[in-house]
Write a protein that holds these residues in place. Structure first.
Motif, PDB file in Angstrom:
ATOM      1  N   MET A   8      69.872 -12.436  47.408  1.00 26.70           N
ATOM      2  CA  MET A   8      69.345 -11.440  48.316  1.00 26.70           C
ATOM      3  C   MET A   8      68.198 -10.671  47.659  1.00 26.70           C
ATOM      4  O   MET A   8      67.278 -10.259  48.327  1.00 26.70           O
ATOM      5  CB  MET A   8      70.457 -10.490  48.742  1.00 26.70           C
ATOM      6  CG  MET A   8      69.935  -9.397  49.614  1.00 26.70           C
ATOM      7  SD  MET A   8      70.702  -9.426  51.198  1.00 26.70           S
ATOM      8  CE  MET A   8      70.820  -7.705  51.497  1.00 26.70           C
ATOM      9  N   ASN A   9      68.233 -10.495  46.382  1.00 22.70           N
ATOM     10  CA  ASN A   9      67.185  -9.806  45.662  1.00 22.70           C
ATOM     11  C   ASN A   9      65.852 -10.534  45.780  1.00 22.70           C
ATOM     12  O   ASN A   9      64.808  -9.903  45.912  1.00 22.70           O
ATOM     13  CB  ASN A   9      67.573  -9.647  44.188  1.00 22.70           C
ATOM     14  CG  ASN A   9      67.366  -8.236  43.706  1.00 22.70           C
ATOM     15  OD1 ASN A   9      66.899  -7.384  44.442  1.00 22.70           O
ATOM     16  ND2 ASN A   9      67.721  -7.994  42.460  1.00 22.70           N
ATOM     17  N   ASP A  10      65.891 -11.863  45.719  1.00 26.60           N
ATOM     18  CA  ASP A  10      64.663 -12.651  45.835  1.00 26.60           C
ATOM     19  C   ASP A  10      64.021 -12.456  47.204  1.00 26.60           C
ATOM     20  O   ASP A  10      62.789 -12.381  47.309  1.00 26.60           O
ATOM     21  CB  ASP A  10      64.948 -14.138  45.608  1.00 26.60           C
ATOM     22  CG  ASP A  10      65.293 -14.448  44.161  1.00 26.60           C
ATOM     23  OD1 ASP A  10      64.960 -13.614  43.285  1.00 26.60           O
ATOM     24  OD2 ASP A  10      65.889 -15.514  43.919  1.00 26.60           O
ATOM     25  N   LYS A  11      64.839 -12.388  48.240  1.00 25.92           N
ATOM     26  CA  LYS A  11      64.319 -12.200  49.587  1.00 25.92           C
ATOM     27  C   LYS A  11      63.645 -10.833  49.712  1.00 25.92           C
ATOM     28  O   LYS A  11      62.542 -10.721  50.272  1.00 25.92           O
ATOM     29  CB  LYS A  11      65.435 -12.347  50.606  1.00 25.92           C
ATOM     30  CG  LYS A  11      64.953 -12.381  52.020  1.00 25.92           C
ATOM     31  CD  LYS A  11      66.088 -12.706  52.969  1.00 25.92           C
ATOM     32  CE  LYS A  11      65.537 -12.851  54.373  1.00 25.92           C
ATOM     33  NZ  LYS A  11      66.550 -13.263  55.313  1.00 25.92           N
ATOM     34  N   ASP A  39      62.440  -9.017  47.236  1.00 26.68           N
ATOM     35  CA  ASP A  39      61.243  -9.065  46.394  1.00 26.68           C
ATOM     36  C   ASP A  39      60.095  -9.753  47.119  1.00 26.68           C
ATOM     37  O   ASP A  39      58.933  -9.321  47.043  1.00 26.68           O
ATOM     38  CB  ASP A  39      61.526  -9.791  45.075  1.00 26.68           C
ATOM     39  CG  ASP A  39      62.407  -8.982  44.137  1.00 26.68           C
ATOM     40  OD1 ASP A  39      62.545  -7.749  44.351  1.00 26.68           O
ATOM     41  OD2 ASP A  39      62.952  -9.579  43.186  1.00 26.68           O
ATOM     42  N   SER A  40      60.398 -10.801  47.835  1.00 34.24           N
ATOM     43  CA  SER A  40      59.390 -11.536  48.594  1.00 34.24           C
ATOM     44  C   SER A  40      58.794 -10.660  49.704  1.00 34.24           C
ATOM     45  O   SER A  40      57.581 -10.663  49.926  1.00 34.24           O
ATOM     46  CB  SER A  40      59.999 -12.805  49.186  1.00 34.24           C
ATOM     47  OG  SER A  40      59.078 -13.465  50.000  1.00 34.24           O
ATOM     48  N   ARG A  86      54.887  -9.447  49.883  1.00 37.35           N
ATOM     49  CA  ARG A  86      54.045  -9.695  51.060  1.00 37.35           C
ATOM     50  C   ARG A  86      53.459  -8.390  51.592  1.00 37.35           C
ATOM     51  O   ARG A  86      52.296  -8.334  51.969  1.00 37.35           O
ATOM     52  CB  ARG A  86      54.847 -10.390  52.155  1.00 37.35           C
ATOM     53  CG  ARG A  86      55.124 -11.849  51.861  1.00 37.35           C
ATOM     54  CD  ARG A  86      55.912 -12.538  52.947  1.00 37.35           C
ATOM     55  NE  ARG A  86      55.242 -12.437  54.237  1.00 37.35           N
ATOM     56  CZ  ARG A  86      55.868 -12.432  55.398  1.00 37.35           C
ATOM     57  NH1 ARG A  86      57.180 -12.529  55.449  1.00 37.35           N
ATOM     58  NH2 ARG A  86      55.192 -12.343  56.528  1.00 37.35           N
ATOM     59  N   ALA A  87      54.273  -7.351  51.600  1.00 40.07           N
ATOM     60  CA  ALA A  87      53.804  -6.044  52.076  1.00 40.07           C
ATOM     61  C   ALA A  87      52.712  -5.504  51.157  1.00 40.07           C
ATOM     62  O   ALA A  87      51.712  -4.948  51.628  1.00 40.07           O
ATOM     63  CB  ALA A  87      54.969  -5.062  52.174  1.00 40.07           C
ATOM     64  N   ASP A  88      52.893  -5.670  49.862  1.00 43.07           N
ATOM     65  CA  ASP A  88      51.882  -5.227  48.895  1.00 43.07           C
ATOM     66  C   ASP A  88      50.565  -5.972  49.097  1.00 43.07           C
ATOM     67  O   ASP A  88      49.488  -5.384  49.050  1.00 43.07           O
ATOM     68  CB  ASP A  88      52.368  -5.413  47.452  1.00 43.07           C
ATOM     69  CG  ASP A  88      53.389  -4.378  47.038  1.00 43.07           C
ATOM     70  OD1 ASP A  88      53.500  -3.334  47.707  1.00 43.07           O
ATOM     71  OD2 ASP A  88      54.083  -4.616  46.010  1.00 43.07           O
ATOM     72  N   ARG A  89      50.653  -7.290  49.329  1.00 39.19           N
ATOM     73  CA  ARG A  89      49.438  -8.086  49.565  1.00 39.19           C
ATOM     74  C   ARG A  89      48.751  -7.652  50.858  1.00 39.19           C
ATOM     75  O   ARG A  89      47.532  -7.536  50.923  1.00 39.19           O
ATOM     76  CB  ARG A  89      49.770  -9.578  49.612  1.00 39.19           C
ATOM     77  CG  ARG A  89      49.981 -10.206  48.249  1.00 39.19           C
ATOM     78  CD  ARG A  89      49.926 -11.730  48.298  1.00 39.19           C
ATOM     79  NE  ARG A  89      50.714 -12.339  49.364  1.00 39.19           N
ATOM     80  CZ  ARG A  89      51.972 -12.771  49.233  1.00 39.19           C
ATOM     81  NH1 ARG A  89      52.579 -12.684  48.072  1.00 39.19           N
ATOM     82  NH2 ARG A  89      52.596 -13.315  50.256  1.00 39.19           N
ATOM     83  N   GLY A 111      48.326 -14.943  56.827  1.00 37.68           N
ATOM     84  CA  GLY A 111      48.814 -15.814  55.758  1.00 37.68           C
ATOM     85  C   GLY A 111      49.769 -15.137  54.799  1.00 37.68           C
ATOM     86  O   GLY A 111      50.336 -15.765  53.930  1.00 37.68           O
ATOM     87  N   THR A 112      49.965 -13.809  54.971  1.00 34.27           N
ATOM     88  CA  THR A 112      50.871 -13.095  54.058  1.00 34.27           C
ATOM     89  C   THR A 112      52.299 -13.154  54.516  1.00 34.27           C
ATOM     90  O   THR A 112      52.621 -13.484  55.610  1.00 34.27           O
ATOM     91  CB  THR A 112      50.471 -11.605  53.914  1.00 34.27           C
ATOM     92  OG1 THR A 112      50.500 -10.968  55.189  1.00 34.27           O
ATOM     93  CG2 THR A 112      49.126 -11.491  53.258  1.00 34.27           C
TER      94      THR A 112
END
Length: 100
Positions: free
Chosen positions: A1-4, A6-7, A11-14, A99-100
């Protein structure tokens, strides 16, 4: 769940960085145009609003109507180009965000 999570954050940061970059580019956008006869120079911002107008010092042989037409035509040309560039910047941002 942490990976999700983090992803999602990544994406939000990008996306935020993309929007920030587009905002900075739009804020700095300037277009300058000079009339064909060289009497008028117009500078517009990224919204197409005129922010500077320069006239040649010696306008003694220029009619008011000619000067008026030159100002309007030159400002219109500059604004049109600014809006074209603005649309391109926003399209690039939208494409990048999809694309993010």
């Amino acid at each position: 769940m942490n990976d999700k999570l983090d992803s999602i954050v990544e994406r939000a940061d990008r996306a935020l960085a993309t929007m920030h970059d587009a905002s900075e580019t739009l804020s700095a956008l300037r277009v300058m145009r000079r009339s064909v006869d060289g009497l008028v120079t117009v500078l517009v911002d990224g919204t197409g609003a005129m922010i500077d107008l320069e006239l040649e010092p010696d306008l003694s042989r220029t009619s008011v109507r000619h000067l008026e037409a030159a100002i309007v035509a030159t400002a219109s040309e500059a604004a049109t180009e600014a809006l074209r560039q603005r649309a391109r910047i926003l399209e690039q941002m939208q494409s990048s965000l999809s694309g993010t």
